[in-house]
Scaffold this active site. Structure first.
Site, PDB file in Angstrom:
ATOM      1  N   ASP A  46       0.818  -1.216   0.000  1.00 50.66           N
ATOM      2  CA  ASP A  46       0.000   0.000   0.000  1.00 50.66           C
ATOM      3  C   ASP A  46       0.855   1.271   0.000  1.00 50.66           C
ATOM      4  OD1 ASP A  46      -2.067  -1.776   0.269  1.00 50.66           O
ATOM      5  OD2 ASP A  46      -2.954  -0.816   2.025  1.00 50.66           O
ATOM      6  N   HIS A 101      -5.136   9.924   0.133  1.00 54.01           N
ATOM      7  CA  HIS A 101      -4.865   9.169   1.359  1.00 54.01           C
ATOM      8  C   HIS A 101      -4.863  10.100   2.573  1.00 54.01           C
ATOM      9  CE1 HIS A 101      -3.421   6.058   4.023  1.00 54.01           C
ATOM     10  NE2 HIS A 101      -3.274   5.210   3.028  1.00 54.01           N
ATOM     11  N   HIS A 193       3.876  -2.258   3.117  1.00 55.07           N
ATOM     12  CA  HIS A 193       3.925  -0.884   2.599  1.00 55.07           C
ATOM     13  C   HIS A 193       5.257  -0.639   1.900  1.00 55.07           C
ATOM     14  CE1 HIS A 193       0.745  -0.682   5.637  1.00 55.07           C
ATOM     15  NE2 HIS A 193       0.264   0.336   4.954  1.00 55.07           N
TER      16      HIS A 193
END
Ligand SMILES: [Zn+2]
Length: 221
Positions: A46, A101, A193
């Site tokens: 992500d 985000h 991530h």
């Protein structure tokens, strides 16, 4: 009587917290969180693309002949278009992860969420020439607004079954690895991530563990 109401409130609040913070709860939307069969796991990254870390992560994946799924942030994809093209060119799958985000994404209106999802999808589709149907909500938070936005955009939500907690700066890489290994199960979808420093080293370690435990890797998307 008072204590009974007290317990009822605690149970209700706990349920509401679980419903919105556990992406696999299925209360507001249905997320794909694990494969039903096979001794395989999926790797998902992500918050990218990241100019420093993403190329290193891609290099490790390439060396191991493994493919993953990247949930990209729209404005970062616009800032680093070549990385988006490289991810796809190397056979990985991509999905949207909102446009900005923002920390308040879960509190946006359905209209604003829908805008973020469609704008990100448009950016990714324009860059790659591919249809992009996957979406992962920021922080994995779901609520009635996220549920309605996802439905309106007709995206497929991908969750996870193992949250690595690789973003916790106070956790060592070893601790993150131990946490993942303890939770490993056939069909797992692992959340990582690629914006984190040494994401490539963690990945290398994880792939060694997967190999040792006899797990293959399957791409979602
Ligand atoms: Zn995120």
């Amino acid at each position: 009587m008072g204590w009974l109401i007290g317990i009822g409130i605690v149970v209700l609040v706990s349920w509401l917290v679980w419903a919105s913070t556990d992406i696999g709860s299925g209360v507001y939307l249905t997320a794909y969180c694990a494969h039903a069969e096979g001794r395989e796991v999926s790797l998902t990254f992500d918050d990218g693309p990241d100019p420093e870390q993403t190329p290193r992560v891609l290099e490790v994946l390439r060396r191991h002949g493994v493919q993953a799924t990247f949930f990209l942030v729209g404005e970062r994809a616009e800032a680093y278009p070549d990385l988006v093209r490289q991810i796809v060119a190397e056979g990985h799958a991509i999905g949207g992860h909102s446009y900005r985000h923002g920390a308040l994404f879960p509190l946006l209106s359905v209209r604003r969420m829908t805008e973020e999802i469609t704008r990100t999808r448009a950016v990714l589709e324009q860059l790659t020439g591919q249809a992009v149907r996957l979406f992962r909500p920021p922080f994995g938070v779901t609520n009635p607004m996220v549920g309605r936005a996802v439905k309106a955009c007709e995206v497929q939500v991908v969750g996870w079954s193992i949250r690595s907690l690789d973003t916790l700066s106070c956790w060592s890489r070893e601790r993150v690895c131990r946490r993942i290994e303890k939770r490993l199960h056939p069909g797992a979808v692992i959340l990582l991530h690629d914006r984190m420093a040494e994401a490539d080293v963690l990945l290398e370690q994880l792939l060694t563990t997967l190999h040792r435990r006899g797990y293959g890797v399957r791409k979602i998307g």
